[in-house]
Scaffold this active site. Structure first.
Site, PDB file in Angstrom:
ATOM      1  N   LEU A 118       1.020  -0.990   0.177  1.00 58.33           N
ATOM      2  CA  LEU A 118       0.206   0.108  -0.310  1.00 58.33           C
ATOM      3  C   LEU A 118       0.718   1.027  -0.154  1.00 58.33           C
ATOM      4  CD1 LEU A 118      -2.925   0.976   0.141  1.00 58.33           C
ATOM      5  CD2 LEU A 118      -3.139   0.975   2.723  1.00 58.33           C
ATOM      6  N   ASP A 119       0.671   2.020  -1.001  1.00 58.08           N
ATOM      7  CA  ASP A 119       1.326   3.077  -1.570  1.00 58.08           C
ATOM      8  C   ASP A 119       1.684   4.112   0.118  1.00 58.08           C
ATOM      9  OD1 ASP A 119       2.012   3.131  -3.490  1.00 58.08           O
ATOM     10  OD2 ASP A 119       1.204   5.009  -4.585  1.00 58.08           O
TER      11      ASP A 119
END
Length: 299
Positions: free
Chosen positions: A46-47
């Site tokens: 997840l960024d």
């Protein structure tokens, strides 16, 4: 001199609410230290820009960590119009500024073009690799390479809020979808440019953010309550049908042998009594073939 960390076997799945600004690996390692878990992994990155649901796997559950990669994801996002950036998000360098003059009705009409199967070009600022190097490394050196468009599917695209210059959306999409690309493409469709202002993942498959816990909360819990936050390993497999074997069939499965079950063909989660044995696949002739086998793990 600092005492050496004592690692131990921990089995289960943690639904973590990752904070903004932290990489997925940093979040994983922080949670691993809190549990003193000898073995840990996550189910897809997840960024750092994004917050929200990051399922983490410990021990035997890591054998199923890749099974969520193909699951649909749901996000809440804010899109800022009139400003495009080189990264497609709020951390990037501003490339253009344009006036914003469309209405909510114009926005709804533009959104219709992004629902269902669409073709999307992955952003340069992504973890995709070219010749072994992540694209974001090339992008930071000012190098842009051609990226082939990929087909993804936007199952749901709901406008939750609109005000001049920005909107809030709920996006439920297939694997491989880049919400920052969606933001940029929407800005192009509306003729003003846009970037992703904020992103929060709220669901991965059947797993929901409402059931997640933050690192800050985990750090305050006593060990017993912290252990109580772990889900069983099969929490990652709930979308698959359940096949129940008797004791003899279970032993055959655990030793890597086929078992005649007569179930519907396809992947499945396999049990003997209440004990999860692993992941299997049923052939067209009703024969169950072990794919991933667990050892010494009770449900």
């Amino acid at each position: 001199m600092t005492a050496r960390k004592s690692w131990r076997r921990v089995d289960g799945v943690l639904l973590l609410d990752k904070p903004t600004g932290m990489t997925s690996n940093a979040a994983l390692q922080a949670a691993r230290r809190l549990y003193s878990a000898a073995k840990a992994g996550h189910t897809g990155t997840l960024d750092p820009l994004a917050s929200g649901l990051l399922p983490l796997c410990f021990g035997e559950a890591t054998k199923f960590s890749t099974d969520l990669l193909a699951a649909d994801k749901s996000y809440e996002c804010e899109i800022v119009f009139g400003i495009s950036t080189d990264t497609g998000d709020a951390d990037g360098r501003i490339l253009t500024r344009s006036p914003v003059g469309f209405s909510a009705a114009d926005l709804e009409l533009a959104l219709e073009g992004f629902r269902g199967p669409i073709r999307q070009v992955p952003p340069m600022y992504s973890a995709l690799k070219r010749a072994g190097r992540p694209l974001h490394e090339l992008a930071r050196q000012g190098i842009e390479v051609e990226r082939a468009p990929r087909e993804v599917c936007i199952h749901e695209l709901r406008l939750d809020d609109f005000s001049p210059g920005r909107c809030s959306l709920l996006v439920r999409c297939s694997k491989g979808t880049y919400v920052r690309s969606l933001a940029m493409d929407l800005g192009v469709a509306l003729g003003c440019g846009a970037h992703l202002g904020a992103l929060r993942r709220v669901a991965v498959g059947s797993l929901q953010i409402d059931d997640a816990v933050s690192l800050d909360v985990l750090a305050t819990l006593a060990e017993e309550r912290r252990q109580g936050c772990l889900l069983p390993a099969d929490a990652l497999l709930q979308s698959l049908p359940r096949v129940l074997l008797d004791e003899a069939g279970g032993e055959r499965f655990l030793h890597g042998n086929r078992v005649a079950v007569g179930a519907t063909a396809g992947r499945c989660r396999v049990y003997s009594g209440s004990r999860l044995l692993g992941l299997g696949e049923v052939d067209a002739d009703g024969s169950l073939q072990p794919r991933r086998v667990l050892g010494g793990l009770d449900k």
